[in-house]
Design an enzyme around this catalytic site. Structure first.
Site, mmCIF file in Angstrom:
data_model
loop_
_atom_site.group_PDB
_atom_site.id
_atom_site.type_symbol
_atom_site.label_atom_id
_atom_site.label_comp_id
_atom_site.label_asym_id
_atom_site.label_seq_id
_atom_site.Cartn_x
_atom_site.Cartn_y
_atom_site.Cartn_z
ATOM 1 N N ASP A 1 -11.254 4.727 7.869
ATOM 2 C CA ASP A 1 -9.795 4.607 7.896
ATOM 3 C C ASP A 1 -9.226 5.874 8.525
ATOM 4 O OD1 ASP A 1 -7.104 4.133 7.454
ATOM 5 O OD2 ASP A 1 -7.391 3.399 5.423
ATOM 6 N N ASP B 1 -6.380 2.855 -2.338
ATOM 7 C CA ASP B 1 -6.421 2.239 -1.008
ATOM 8 C C ASP B 1 -7.854 2.116 -0.517
ATOM 9 O OD1 ASP B 1 -6.540 5.042 -0.927
ATOM 10 O OD2 ASP B 1 -5.619 5.160 1.051
ATOM 11 N N GLY C 1 -9.579 6.859 -4.401
ATOM 12 C CA GLY C 1 -8.264 6.416 -3.965
ATOM 13 C C GLY C 1 -8.162 4.900 -4.032
ATOM 14 N N ASP D 1 0.859 -1.181 0.000
ATOM 15 C CA ASP D 1 0.000 0.000 0.000
ATOM 16 C C ASP D 1 0.901 1.239 0.000
ATOM 17 O OD1 ASP D 1 -1.918 1.962 0.400
ATOM 18 O OD2 ASP D 1 -2.232 1.482 2.519
ATOM 19 N N ASN E 1 1.341 8.534 0.805
ATOM 20 C CA ASN E 1 2.088 9.747 0.490
ATOM 21 C C ASN E 1 3.439 9.815 1.187
ATOM 22 O OD1 ASN E 1 0.321 11.414 -1.300
ATOM 23 N ND2 ASN E 1 -1.105 11.129 0.390
ATOM 24 N N THR F 1 -3.805 10.135 8.327
ATOM 25 C CA THR F 1 -3.598 11.580 8.290
ATOM 26 C C THR F 1 -4.922 12.286 8.035
ATOM 27 O OG1 THR F 1 -1.364 11.225 7.451
ATOM 28 C CG2 THR F 1 -2.286 13.423 7.207
#
Length: 257
Positions: free
Chosen positions: A124, A104, A102, A7, A10, A127
């Protein structure tokens, strides 16, 4: 089937050896390590896993490093699958612009669908906090909200006197009225964060049930789950490494498609 699942985030690349809902030998590698080209260091980290694995599955939110990642994996001698909106076999994307989702988040939705059933809400907590909703129709969309780190860092950076709180400072915050600046900040962030999650969850649940969907399974993943108040945490089922599990399912679905 054992698979190396990766995975790409960033700031960090999370990986592990996955077989169904079992995830072992997890680790992290800085995404910046792939910025300038092939990374022998990443290949070296994954080599012990490759001995057991039958393939590699990855998702990425950093498109610029994808070719470097694939090149770094070439020496492992395994087939590489890239999960995208166009390769998510078995998951209908009921979304106006699927390319915006996204990767993910697609992996999380697949894992929820495969192992926990639908309707499901996946929260999830990284951040950013993301909500992903999988109904009987398929992946419908979600919500993006500020994560715990964003809240604490913003308070510190945008004010002259407020200190920066650490995640551990926000566990088990006592009372309801702050008796110091730091105590007041802890309450504002910790209780406020839980309240935000709770309000968003209730709104999504109400929407699904108003359309005749059954009560959704609520799954949570990500490091900030520990900072939710105890009463809220009981409302979800925590699943560690959910994204990696979804990547493994996606690989196998594409193998048999």
């Amino acid at each position: 089937m054992k698979l190396i699942c990766i995975d790409v985030g960033n700031t960090s690349i999370h990986y592990g050896l996955v077989e169904s809902q079992s995830v072992n030998h997890t680790g992290h590698f800085p995404t910046s390590g792939l910025k300038d080209g092939v990374s022998p260091e990443l290949a070296e980290l994954l080599q012990p896993l490759a001995v057991e694995a039958e393939g590699i599955s990855f998702c990425s939110v950093v498109p610029d490093i994808n070719s470097n990642l694939v090149a770094s994996l070439a020496g492992l001698g395994l087939s590489v699958f890239h999960l995208t909106h166009a390769s998510c076999e078995g998951l209908a994307l009921v979304y106006p612009k699927p390319s915006e989702i996204g990767q993910d988040r697609i992996a999380n939705a697949i894992a929820a669908q495969a192992f926990h059933g639908v309707p499901a809400i996946v929260i999830d907590m990284g951040t950013a906090v993301t909500f992903d909703i999988v109904s009987s129709k398929g992946y419908e969309g979600g919500i993006i909200a500020p994560g715990l780190q964003v809240m604490t860092r913003y308070l510190h950076e945008q004010t002259a006197l407020l200190p920066e709180l650490k995640a551990d400072d926000l566990i088990e915050v006592e009372g309801a009225i702050g008796k110091s600046t730091v105590h007041a900040m802890k309450l504002g962030v910790a209780v406020g964060f839980s309240g935000m999650i709770d309000a968003l969850l209730q709104r999504v649940t109400n929407e699904l049930q108003s359309r005749g969907e059954a009560a959704p399974v609520v799954l949570s993943t990500g490091g900030s789950i520990a900072n939710l108040t105890k009463d809220w945490a009981a409302k979800s089922r925590f699943v560690q490494n959910l994204t990696l599990m979804g990547l493994a399912v996606a690989f196998q679905r594409n193998e048999t498609a």
